[in-house]
Design a protein around this motif. Structure first.
Motif, mmCIF file in Angstrom:
data_model
loop_
_atom_site.group_PDB
_atom_site.id
_atom_site.type_symbol
_atom_site.label_atom_id
_atom_site.label_comp_id
_atom_site.label_asym_id
_atom_site.label_seq_id
_atom_site.Cartn_x
_atom_site.Cartn_y
_atom_site.Cartn_z
ATOM 1 N N THR A 169 41.480 76.759 26.025
ATOM 2 C CA THR A 169 40.062 77.090 26.224
ATOM 3 C C THR A 169 39.303 75.876 26.755
ATOM 4 O O THR A 169 38.192 75.585 26.345
ATOM 5 N N GLU A 170 39.917 75.194 27.685
ATOM 6 C CA GLU A 170 39.314 73.987 28.241
ATOM 7 C C GLU A 170 37.972 74.279 28.920
ATOM 8 O O GLU A 170 37.079 73.434 28.933
ATOM 9 N N TRP A 171 37.819 75.493 29.487
ATOM 10 C CA TRP A 171 36.554 75.808 30.144
ATOM 11 C C TRP A 171 35.391 75.787 29.168
ATOM 12 O O TRP A 171 34.271 75.392 29.523
ATOM 13 N N LEU A 172 35.636 76.152 27.907
ATOM 14 C CA LEU A 172 34.585 76.072 26.903
ATOM 15 C C LEU A 172 34.291 74.619 26.538
ATOM 16 O O LEU A 172 33.140 74.268 26.238
ATOM 17 N N ASP A 173 35.323 73.766 26.560
ATOM 18 C CA ASP A 173 35.094 72.339 26.335
ATOM 19 C C ASP A 173 34.180 71.768 27.420
ATOM 20 O O ASP A 173 33.251 71.002 27.134
ATOM 21 N N GLU A 174 34.442 72.134 28.655
ATOM 22 C CA GLU A 174 33.620 71.653 29.762
ATOM 23 C C GLU A 174 32.181 72.145 29.627
ATOM 24 O O GLU A 174 31.223 71.407 29.885
ATOM 25 N N LEU A 175 32.028 73.390 29.201
ATOM 26 C CA LEU A 175 30.696 73.953 28.998
ATOM 27 C C LEU A 175 29.970 73.227 27.863
ATOM 28 O O LEU A 175 28.791 72.867 27.986
ATOM 29 N N GLY A 176 30.664 73.013 26.752
ATOM 30 C CA GLY A 176 30.062 72.301 25.632
ATOM 31 C C GLY A 176 29.691 70.877 25.991
ATOM 32 O O GLY A 176 28.631 70.371 25.590
ATOM 33 N N ARG A 177 30.537 70.216 26.768
ATOM 34 C CA ARG A 177 30.256 68.847 27.194
ATOM 35 C C ARG A 177 29.004 68.798 28.074
ATOM 36 O O ARG A 177 28.143 67.917 27.912
ATOM 37 N N ALA A 178 28.888 69.765 28.980
ATOM 38 C CA ALA A 178 27.718 69.819 29.844
ATOM 39 C C ALA A 178 26.444 70.089 29.032
ATOM 40 O O ALA A 178 25.384 69.515 29.310
ATOM 41 N N ALA A 179 26.535 70.960 28.026
ATOM 42 C CA ALA A 179 25.375 71.247 27.179
ATOM 43 C C ALA A 179 24.948 70.007 26.410
ATOM 44 O O ALA A 179 23.750 69.714 26.278
ATOM 45 N N ARG A 180 25.902 69.254 25.879
ATOM 46 C CA ARG A 180 25.571 68.026 25.149
ATOM 47 C C ARG A 180 24.845 67.034 26.056
ATOM 48 O O ARG A 180 23.881 66.389 25.638
ATOM 49 N N THR A 181 25.317 66.911 27.281
ATOM 50 C CA THR A 181 24.678 65.985 28.220
ATOM 51 C C THR A 181 23.235 66.400 28.473
ATOM 52 O O THR A 181 22.320 65.556 28.483
ATOM 53 N N ARG A 182 23.006 67.700 28.675
ATOM 54 C CA ARG A 182 21.632 68.169 28.933
ATOM 55 C C ARG A 182 20.751 67.999 27.708
ATOM 56 O O ARG A 182 19.551 67.669 27.820
ATOM 57 N N LEU A 183 21.302 68.201 26.536
ATOM 58 C CA LEU A 183 20.515 68.120 25.309
ATOM 59 C C LEU A 183 20.163 66.689 24.923
ATOM 60 O O LEU A 183 19.332 66.481 24.026
ATOM 61 N N ALA A 184 20.746 65.709 25.581
ATOM 62 C CA ALA A 184 20.437 64.309 25.260
ATOM 63 C C ALA A 184 18.946 64.019 25.399
ATOM 64 O O ALA A 184 18.400 63.148 24.709
ATOM 65 N N THR A 185 18.249 64.754 26.265
ATOM 66 C CA THR A 185 16.810 64.517 26.431
ATOM 67 C C THR A 185 16.025 64.863 25.175
ATOM 68 O O THR A 185 14.917 64.353 24.971
ATOM 69 N N THR A 186 16.569 65.711 24.311
ATOM 70 C CA THR A 186 15.830 66.103 23.109
ATOM 71 C C THR A 186 15.792 64.987 22.068
ATOM 72 O O THR A 186 15.017 65.077 21.109
ATOM 73 N N ALA A 304 24.349 78.681 31.545
ATOM 74 C CA ALA A 304 24.421 77.321 32.061
ATOM 75 C C ALA A 304 23.454 77.117 33.225
ATOM 76 O O ALA A 304 22.830 76.055 33.358
ATOM 77 N N ARG A 305 23.322 78.124 34.070
ATOM 78 C CA ARG A 305 22.390 78.017 35.199
ATOM 79 C C ARG A 305 20.963 77.847 34.708
ATOM 80 O O ARG A 305 20.213 76.981 35.186
ATOM 81 N N ARG A 306 20.574 78.651 33.723
ATOM 82 C CA ARG A 306 19.221 78.564 33.196
ATOM 83 C C ARG A 306 18.983 77.260 32.446
ATOM 84 O O ARG A 306 17.846 76.796 32.334
ATOM 85 N N ALA A 307 20.063 76.668 31.930
ATOM 86 C CA ALA A 307 19.956 75.389 31.228
ATOM 87 C C ALA A 307 20.008 74.194 32.164
ATOM 88 O O ALA A 307 19.830 73.060 31.717
ATOM 89 N N GLY A 308 20.274 74.428 33.436
ATOM 90 C CA GLY A 308 20.359 73.327 34.384
ATOM 91 C C GLY A 308 21.567 72.450 34.166
ATOM 92 O O GLY A 308 21.507 71.230 34.387
ATOM 93 N N LEU A 309 22.677 73.044 33.775
ATOM 94 C CA LEU A 309 23.863 72.254 33.431
ATOM 95 C C LEU A 309 24.699 71.850 34.636
ATOM 96 O O LEU A 309 25.541 70.955 34.519
ATOM 97 N N GLY A 310 24.551 72.521 35.755
ATOM 98 C CA GLY A 310 25.397 72.224 36.894
ATOM 99 C C GLY A 310 26.847 72.585 36.657
ATOM 100 O O GLY A 310 27.758 71.977 37.215
ATOM 101 N N TRP A 311 27.072 73.608 35.846
ATOM 102 C CA TRP A 311 28.424 74.052 35.477
ATOM 103 C C TRP A 311 28.646 75.443 36.054
ATOM 104 O O TRP A 311 27.759 76.295 35.997
ATOM 105 N N THR A 312 29.812 75.673 36.606
ATOM 106 C CA THR A 312 30.134 77.000 37.136
ATOM 107 C C THR A 312 31.314 77.569 36.376
ATOM 108 O O THR A 312 32.248 76.846 36.005
#
Length: 328
Positions: A169-186, A304-312
């Motif tokens: 389930t590596e694609w979920l790892d990539e998604l989670g990693r992208a979410a963490r990066t975006r959430l750093a602003t919080t 991911a698109r709505r979150a601005g993650l740049g993940w496809t």
């Protein structure tokens, strides 16, 4: 010792010592990580006791619940605890048993969304400031995107497994990693106190009005966008629904902003979607261990698109098809 192995005599003795009366009848008993029992005491009172592993943050959770109950927020009255249960390593709280409520009807449509969102806005507005309560860290795993552990995922609270060691389930790892990066602003946002398990099974209503919010172990201190984003992703969840679809999440975010009387900025909207993406990916990672898909790659891609993650999303995974909605 697991929570289902707790000695009844020890719990009876705890009630006698801290509530002044032993249980006469068990009205209900449920739970997984925690054991929640409705009890009628010998003196006639009806209470709920909750047994779970002792954690320092539980004191702060009860402090928040007591504050909200005192000012009229719909929640059970905390009676005593958290206090140790003998030498078991578990702690127990007791609170009043609230009856007469029920889940909001699923058929209510937008009225249901607005009721959930208004109630969360009310809780956050009425909660004490973070500096007025003891430390609420660490948050539960499903909202702990900013954890200190190696890898993308923190240890889950409901199973003994390292979610980072699941290459299928590596694609979920990539998604989670992208979410963490975006959430750093919080991290720069002023934190608020809220509830991170804002799901249908924890909210009761009566004639359309809020009646009781449950599961006060889920009090957290975090950026408002994180708390609201997780709620927007999960609010309809119950025994046969794993969370909101895209439209339901969007409706919740709109309703919450209307209830708070101020709009989020475009960046804050992205943060909320990122927080929702995080919890849905975290949950999906766990349930795939059971062979059950709860998040399609297509839905993940839209979140991911709505979150601005740049993940496809990937196109060659089974999870890219329509997800299965499990019972749990």
């Amino acid at each position: 010792m697991t929570v289902d192995k707790i000695d009844e005599a020890e719990l009876d003795a705890w009630c006698a010592q801290h509530l002044g009366s032993e249980p006469a009848k068990t009205l209900f008993s449920a739970g997984n990580l925690a054991r929640v029992c409705g009890l009628r005491l010998r003196d006639g009172r009806t209470v709920v006791v909750k047994v779970r592993p002792a954690e320092p943050r539980l004191e702060a959770c009860t402090t928040v619940q007591r504050h909200l109950w005192r000012i009229g927020f719909p929640c059970p009255q905390p009676l005593v605890g958290p206090l140790p249960l003998a030498e078991t390593g578990y702690a127990v709280n007791a609170e009043s048993l609230v009856t007469g409520g029920a889940p909001y009807p699923r058929t209510a449509g937008l009225a249901r969304v607005k009721a959930f969102a208004r109630l969360l806005a009310r809780l956050i507005a009425l909660a004490p400031a973070p500096g007025e309560v003891p430390d609420l860290a660490p948050p539960p795993a499903w909202i702990n995107w900013d954890h200190p552990y190696p890898g993308v995922w923190p240890p889950p609270d409901d199973r003994d497994v390292d979610l980072n060691q699941l290459p299928d389930t590596e694609w979920l790892d990539e998604l989670g990693r992208a979410a963490r990066t975006r959430l750093a602003t919080t991290r720069a946002a002023a934190p608020v106190i809220g509830h991170c398990d804002w799901e249908s099974h924890n909210l009761e209503f009566r004639r359309g009005e809020p009646w009781a919010v449950h599961d006060w172990d889920s009090v957290v201190c975090a950026a408002e966008t994180v708390i609201v984003g997780v709620a927007a992703a999960m609010w309809p969840a119950d025994t046969d629904c794993v969370g909101a679809n895209i439209e339901q999440s969007e409706e919740f975010l709109d309703a919450y902003q209307h209830a708070r009387g101020r709009l989020f900025s475009p960046g804050q909207i992205e943060e909320a979607w990122a927080a929702g993406t995080w919890i849905r990916a975290f949950n999906a990672k766990k349930y795939l261990l059971d062979g059950v898909a709860t998040l399609s790659a297509a839905e993940a891609g839209e979140r991911a698109r709505r979150a601005g993650l740049g993940w496809t999303p990937p196109v060659d995974h089974p999870e890219s098809r329509e997800e299965v909605r499990p019972s749990y």
